[in-house]
Design an enzyme around this catalytic site. Structure first.
Site, PDB file in Angstrom:
ATOM      1  N   GLU A   1      55.063  13.372  33.632  1.00 20.08           N
ATOM      2  CA  GLU A   1      53.605  13.381  33.472  1.00 20.08           C
ATOM      3  C   GLU A   1      52.884  12.844  34.705  1.00 20.08           C
ATOM      4  OE1 GLU A   1      55.731  12.233  31.253  1.00 20.08           O
ATOM      5  OE2 GLU A   1      55.363  13.192  29.316  1.00 20.08           O
TER       6      GLU A   1
ATOM      7  N   PHE B   1      55.021   5.557  15.645  1.00 16.25           N
ATOM      8  CA  PHE B   1      55.914   6.096  16.672  1.00 16.25           C
ATOM      9  C   PHE B   1      55.096   6.750  17.793  1.00 16.25           C
ATOM     10  CE2 PHE B   1      58.440   9.779  18.257  1.00 16.25           C
ATOM     11  CZ  PHE B   1      59.427   9.043  18.912  1.00 16.25           C
ATOM     12  N   GLN B   2      55.383   6.360  18.996  1.00 16.56           N
ATOM     13  CA  GLN B   2      54.715   6.870  20.202  1.00 16.56           C
ATOM     14  C   GLN B   2      53.206   6.632  20.171  1.00 16.56           C
ATOM     15  OE1 GLN B   2      56.116  10.910  21.045  1.00 16.56           O
ATOM     16  NE2 GLN B   2      57.794  10.047  22.242  1.00 16.56           N
TER      17      GLN B   2
ATOM     18  N   LYS C   1      46.399  13.681  16.548  1.00 18.81           N
ATOM     19  CA  LYS C   1      47.087  14.921  16.197  1.00 18.81           C
ATOM     20  C   LYS C   1      46.413  15.640  15.040  1.00 18.81           C
ATOM     21  CE  LYS C   1      51.620  16.820  15.001  1.00 18.81           C
ATOM     22  NZ  LYS C   1      53.066  16.538  14.829  1.00 18.81           N
TER      23      LYS C   1
ATOM     24  N   MET D   1      58.156   1.413  55.533  1.00 17.14           N
ATOM     25  CA  MET D   1      57.030   0.529  55.819  1.00 17.14           C
ATOM     26  C   MET D   1      57.338  -0.907  55.398  1.00 17.14           C
ATOM     27  SD  MET D   1      54.163   0.543  57.350  1.00 17.14           S
ATOM     28  CE  MET D   1      53.216   2.065  57.331  1.00 17.14           C
TER      29      MET D   1
END
Length: 567
Positions: free
Chosen positions: A53, A115-116, A165, A480
């Site tokens: 993502e 969940f999630q 959802k 760096m």
């Protein structure tokens, strides 16, 4: 028409003329993806399946910067949404218009550690212009209209829309949203106040050593022509910030190149010696100005910015101009012509020429460290690719080598993570750029450490047929950080050695891309020229010594005069 919330979202995207979405589906966004199915079949909306993502967000960001319109990314709830956060933060720091759509757990489960579940609205609020939580399907048309309006007006930036959802399943009578209003938010005309212009003209007339510093706001407002015109009228040399690179062609006689920690000597010294600084669309951040309380202490400062919150935030100014950069530069130039200013060659212009000549030898020199010189790699790339090519970068030494030694000739052809400095940005951003501009060659200059953070989206590039070219500056270290350990930690190199793996040629081939390892400049030029019209993604592995440094460098906390030239 009566449609589901998911279908309403798709229709809203089509109303905004969205052509492509970058993302990954998940449990909370399955209804949305089901609604996208028919669009994909009809070729109405292209979805590009990322492999992470974060990459989807960088792709949308690259798309937005190259095309000048909002890019769109999407992810599911919880980890999908939080994986977008780095990409959203990059867009926020660099004022890039990105609309991020996230799924959320059903309304009845919010706040129950489902969940999630993640409070992405709370997480994203500090790094977006606005974060919406939709609570019913009827809000979708107006909210999406507002999201695009916010992202793409005034100072641009990312907007997040979070949708539970079950809202995707809720039915709604869909009608395209008309113009929406958000309390307290006014789309500004961008016109400068005449009194501010009058005061600015007065300072220009009084100045003997004017310098323009152009930031990313010049590019965002498509003000390059107005910038060059003003510079020539005064006349004044032009330094750029990292984000402003490309706002004036770097072959223009008045261009000084980048200012700041890794800025060019003539740009930094001009800033130290100027008696007037005209700062346009820039933030006076620490990497640009060095020791903040000492920057411009002998100069008057005119600050032009569309965002009034930037005026005086980091540095006090003498004349603030809250305005769109293009309009302010045009108004200032017009007024100067009215009063008859057109200074000829003077002591300041001779001093600028002297500074350029003083540092010319350093930039043309090439110190051999047993492998390819980053300076010459950048010059080889510039000479081998068309002017209209677009270059993205990762973050680290590769980014600063490009900033110092790769000449940019057109605006929107140098795309980098300036504010947040997110390693891994360059490659996925290059994919978004190529989708936005399929007819233009797109090159990503990356470091091995930066590339390894997002290289998995080579799979996206191959499967979705997005043929960009990545040049990996391969020194097998986090360059760096190692440079700072060398210069400031007495060479106590701690955890910066990446080791011998992977083989970047085999890595590219494993994904179905083309991998090329070069050993000399002839091979490099040949590989670049061959890759300009490549039909598959290409990875060019360029060996670089781990002892190569980005120089000159202004150490942290020092003034722009306190430059380290050799190390």
């Amino acid at each position: 028409m009566r449609v589901s919330g998911a279908k309403a979202l798709v229709e809203a995207l089509k109303d905004e003329k969205v052509e492509v979405i970058f993302g990954i589906p998940g449990g909370s966004t399955i209804p949305f993806y089901d609604a996208l199915y028919e669009c994909a079949e009809k070729g109405e909306l292209r979805h590009i399946l990322a492999r992470h993502e974060q990459c989807a967000a960088h792709m949308a960001d690259g798309y937005a910067r190259a095309k000048g319109i909002p890019g769109v990314c999407t992810a599911t709830s919880g980890p999908g949404a939080t994986n977008l956060v780095t990409g959203i933060a990059v867009a926020h720091m660099d004022s890039s218009p990105v609309v991020a759509i996230t799924g959320q757990v059903p309304r009845s489960m919010i706040g129950r550690d489902a969940f999630q579940e993640a409070d992405i609205v709370g997480i994203a609020t500090p790094i977006t212009k606005y974060a919406f939580q939709i609570s019913k399907a009827s809000e979708i048309p107006d909210t999406m209209k507002a999201a695009f309006m916010l992202a793409n007006t005034n100072r641009k930036g990312p907007v997040l829309v979070d949708i539970p959802k079950d809202v995707f399943y809720e039915e709604v009578d869909y009608m395209e949203a008309e113009r929406v209003r958000i309390g307290g938010y006014v789309i500004k005309s961008g016109d400068p106040h005449p009194y501010s212009i009058k005061r600015a003209v007065g300072l220009v007339l009084e100045s003997e050593r004017p310098l323009i510093i152009a930031g990313g706001g010049v590019i965002a407002s498509n003000a390059s022509a107005e910038l060059a015109r003003l510079a020539e009228i005064i006349p004044a040399p032009v330094a750029t910030t990292l984000m402003g690179k490309g706002s004036i062609p770097e072959v223009h006689p008045l261009s000084l190149g980048m200012i700041g920690m890794h800025g060019k000597g003539e740009a930094n010294m001009a800033a130290e010696e100027a008696d007037l600084l005209i700062a346009v669309g820039m933030r006076f951040n620490d990497r640009t100005v060095g020791r903040m309380e000492k920057f411009g202490e002998n100069a008057k400062i005119i600050h032009i910015d569309i965002d009034p919150a930037e005026i005086g935030k980091n540095l006090g100014v003498d004349v603030p101009i809250v305005a769109d950069a293009r309009k302010a530069l045009a108004a200032l130039a017009d007024r100067l012509i009215e009063v008859g200013i057109r200074k000829k060659e003077n002591e300041w212009s001779r001093r600028i020429a002297e500074l350029k000549e003083k540092y010319r030898e350093f930039y043309n020199s090439e110190e051999s460290r047993g492998s390819l010189s980053p300076k010459r790699v950048m010059k080889t790339l510039r000479s081998a690719i068309p002017e209209r090519s677009i270059v993205t970068t990762g973050v680290g030494q590769n980014q600063m080598w490009a900033a110092l030694h790769f000449q940019v000739l057109q605006p929107r052809t140098f795309i980098t993570s300036g504010g947040l400095g997110a390693m891994g940005f360059g490659f996925p951003a290059s994919l978004g750029v190529k989708v936005a501009c399929p007819d233009r060659p797109v090159f990503n200059i990356d470091g091995d450490g930066s590339f390894l953070m997002t290289e998995q989206d080579l799979a996206t590039a191959v499967v979705e047929n997005i043929p960009t070219v990545t040049i990996v500056m391969d020194n097998r270290v986090l360059g760096m950080v190692r440079q700072w350990q060398c210069m400031f930690c007495e060479k106590r190199y701690s955890e910066t050695d990446l080791g011998k793996v992977p083989d970047f040629v085999k890595l590219a081939e494993a994904y179905g891309a083309e991998g090329i390892r070069v050993e000399d400049y002839g091979g490099l030029e040949s590989a670049i020229r061959r890759s300009v019209d490549a039909e598959v993604p290409v990875v060019i592995d360029v060996p670089v010594s781990p002892d190569e440094k980005v120089l000159p460098m202004v150490p942290p906390g020092k003034t722009l005069r306190e430059v380290v030239w050799f190390g």
